[in-house]
Design a protein around this motif. Sequence first.
Motif, PDB file in Angstrom:
ATOM      1  N   LYS A  74       8.771   4.701   2.998  1.00 19.51           N
ATOM      2  CA  LYS A  74       8.604   4.446   4.441  1.00 19.51           C
ATOM      3  C   LYS A  74       8.570   5.770   5.212  1.00 19.51           C
ATOM      4  N   LYS A  75       9.446   6.702   4.802  1.00 16.00           N
ATOM      5  CA  LYS A  75       9.522   8.018   5.460  1.00 16.00           C
ATOM      6  C   LYS A  75       8.171   8.750   5.319  1.00 16.00           C
ATOM      7  N   HIS A  76       7.643   8.741   4.101  1.00 12.87           N
ATOM      8  CA  HIS A  76       6.338   9.383   3.866  1.00 12.87           C
ATOM      9  C   HIS A  76       5.246   8.723   4.708  1.00 12.87           C
ATOM     10  N   TYR A  77       5.321   7.396   4.784  1.00 15.47           N
ATOM     11  CA  TYR A  77       4.294   6.653   5.519  1.00 15.47           C
ATOM     12  C   TYR A  77       4.337   7.012   7.010  1.00 15.47           C
ATOM     13  N   ASP A  78       5.559   7.148   7.547  1.00 21.94           N
ATOM     14  CA  ASP A  78       5.714   7.443   8.979  1.00 21.94           C
ATOM     15  C   ASP A  78       5.406   8.901   9.320  1.00 21.94           C
ATOM     16  N   GLU A  79       5.645   9.807   8.352  1.00 24.95           N
ATOM     17  CA  GLU A  79       5.578  11.237   8.693  1.00 24.95           C
ATOM     18  C   GLU A  79       4.344  11.956   8.145  1.00 24.95           C
ATOM     19  N   ASP A  80       3.658  11.364   7.186  1.00 23.60           N
ATOM     20  CA  ASP A  80       2.544  12.063   6.541  1.00 23.60           C
ATOM     21  C   ASP A  80       1.269  11.241   6.724  1.00 23.60           C
ATOM     22  N   GLU A  81       0.404  11.685   7.617  1.00 20.54           N
ATOM     23  CA  GLU A  81      -0.791  10.915   7.984  1.00 20.54           C
ATOM     24  C   GLU A  81      -1.721  10.705   6.785  1.00 20.54           C
ATOM     25  N   GLU A  82      -1.872  11.761   5.968  1.00 22.67           N
ATOM     26  CA  GLU A  82      -2.753  11.668   4.783  1.00 22.67           C
ATOM     27  C   GLU A  82      -2.237  10.574   3.827  1.00 22.67           C
ATOM     28  N   PHE A  83      -0.907  10.562   3.654  1.00 23.57           N
ATOM     29  CA  PHE A  83      -0.256   9.557   2.802  1.00 23.57           C
ATOM     30  C   PHE A  83      -0.501   8.149   3.385  1.00 23.57           C
ATOM     31  N   ALA A  84      -0.363   8.025   4.719  1.00 20.25           N
ATOM     32  CA  ALA A  84      -0.528   6.732   5.394  1.00 20.25           C
ATOM     33  C   ALA A  84      -1.955   6.199   5.228  1.00 20.25           C
ATOM     34  N   VAL A  85      -2.913   7.083   5.321  1.00 25.43           N
ATOM     35  CA  VAL A  85      -4.329   6.673   5.153  1.00 25.43           C
ATOM     36  C   VAL A  85      -4.549   6.147   3.739  1.00 25.43           C
TER      37      VAL A  85
ATOM     38  N   GLY B 287       0.845  -1.201   0.000  1.00 27.48           N
ATOM     39  CA  GLY B 287       0.000   0.000   0.000  1.00 27.48           C
ATOM     40  C   GLY B 287       0.874   1.241   0.000  1.00 27.48           C
ATOM     41  N   MET B 288       1.887   1.217   0.862  1.00 24.33           N
ATOM     42  CA  MET B 288       2.833   2.328   0.988  1.00 24.33           C
ATOM     43  C   MET B 288       3.631   2.514  -0.313  1.00 24.33           C
ATOM     44  N   LEU B 289       4.056   1.401  -0.922  1.00 23.00           N
ATOM     45  CA  LEU B 289       4.869   1.477  -2.143  1.00 23.00           C
ATOM     46  C   LEU B 289       4.042   1.987  -3.330  1.00 23.00           C
TER      47      LEU B 289
END
Length: 576
Positions: free
Chosen positions: A197-208, A167-169
């Motif tokens: 991984k950095k975006h996933y950990d630091e950007d909540e919108e991206f993680a969702v 999902g992250m990739l």
Amino acid sequence: MNIQAILSDKISTAMLAAGAPADSDALVRQSAKAQFGDYQANGVMGAAKKLGMPPRQLAEQILNHLDLDGIASKVEIAGPGFINIFLEPSWVEKHVEEALASQRLGLAPVKAETIVIDYSAPNVAKQMHVGHLRSTIIGDAAARTQEFIGHRVIRANHVGDWGTQFGMLIAYLEKVQNENANDMALADLEEFYREAKKHYDEDEEFAVRARGYVVKLQSGDEYCREMWRKLVDITMKQNQETYKRLNVTLTEDDVMGESLYNSMLPGIVADLKAKGLAVESEGATVVFLDEFKNKEGEPMGVIVQKKDGGFLYTTTDIACAKYRYETLHADRSLYYIDSRQHQHLMQAWTIVRKAGYIPETMALEHHMFGMMLGKDGKPFKTRTGGTVRLSDLLDEAVERAQVLIREKNPDMPEEELLNVANVVGIGAVKYADLSKNRTTDYIFDWDNMLAFEGNTAPYMQYAYTRVASIFKKANLTQADLTLPISLQDPREIALATRLLQFEETILTVARDGTPHVMCAYLYELAGLFSSFYEHCPILSTEDEAVRQSRLKLAALTQKTLKTGLDTLGIETVERM
């Protein structure tokens, strides 16, 4: 030509005739020392114990019934009842001629099996690193060996191409594509993964968005499948370049990623429940195995489906074994996976057997291996403590080989030098690994692996070039040799006998998945050739019959070295 099998058969027949129990084993082995003959039968003691008689007495009775006419020049009883067998040189001569005339060194045909070999298994969107080296090259040597013997081999590259990280990739690939028209960011997969991984950990919108894409991908959404496919293809294209450099036979057609088994997983869990093997426990679906106990001594619970409905590696490995039987019709399935995964595999296979997914006749074998360590005895890392990329390791091997080859051959043309350095450098890295027993950890050492002495690839490759140079100097080919082999000197006999033991060696390697056994054989063979070469003049001898006989021995040595190195995936060159 399997001398051990021929002798075992003859001695077993004689043992039965002498009254030994029907289940007695002749236990024929190659002798450790020349004074004990070429082969030794060690089964008399066990049989005599069952009969309650002195072993030497039984050994004498066996000798009365033993028919080795034309095969052995001498048979004797030694020690408490060993039977020493000295081969008849004329018998050895005959079979050396046959091996030389044969495409396959006189290897007897086998009853072909279908063997699935699971090896390499890199992860998508990550560079291959040194941790993948052992699985890749040991597994490939196994595949080459089984094919040479005559089995049908199916290579299975069990790529890590599924899981929540996708999902992250996918979300990051989408972001990169929106910002750049091309996919250049994927040229450096490590960097791509880190950034995702950095975006996933630091950007909540991206993680969702990423978590949403996992669900969509797993439910077969077209857009997510397309992005996922792109990630897999780009990774495997890069890996394919590494396989090519390593002279590894894996192709894109051999990719059987974790995703291949997805559609089987719900059915397997439902079936395990229906069979009463899996039960609900704290919301998850679990198989309790009496064969494995936890710290409290209770049956260990193996989760096959999580509370949230997700499946685990165990579930995939159950499906994988089932698929290899039902779809690929495997007789044997060999897994080249590191030793830390042993319990996990044993649990999955215990469930597979209990569920009746594969028959008793199908073998599941974990050919585990240890780790590659640095000189400090710790896992091999870069100076800064990071993982070593496989491509960087291979670059360094070729550069180091180039320096060595240039020192030895200052006049070698640049193009030839580059080719030789490539063959020697890559061969050295592979051989250093393959020559160690795969079950142990080994120390990675540049100086040892590139040495021209000792049990190394350069030593083997150099032995091969020495024979090539003899034929070049004589301006002859094997076809020009028309006179028979005649073995007179003890060194000729020792070399010829060892050449005939190639089949026993390769069958051992195939049975146990132990390429170091082939390396040890080739090393000994090269040593015997060296001794023969020094003490038995080939081109300078006046006697044409002796000259041709010795040239034939040299030709079979060259052919055997090349074939043995081929089964290890190591190339040869005509000069070094």
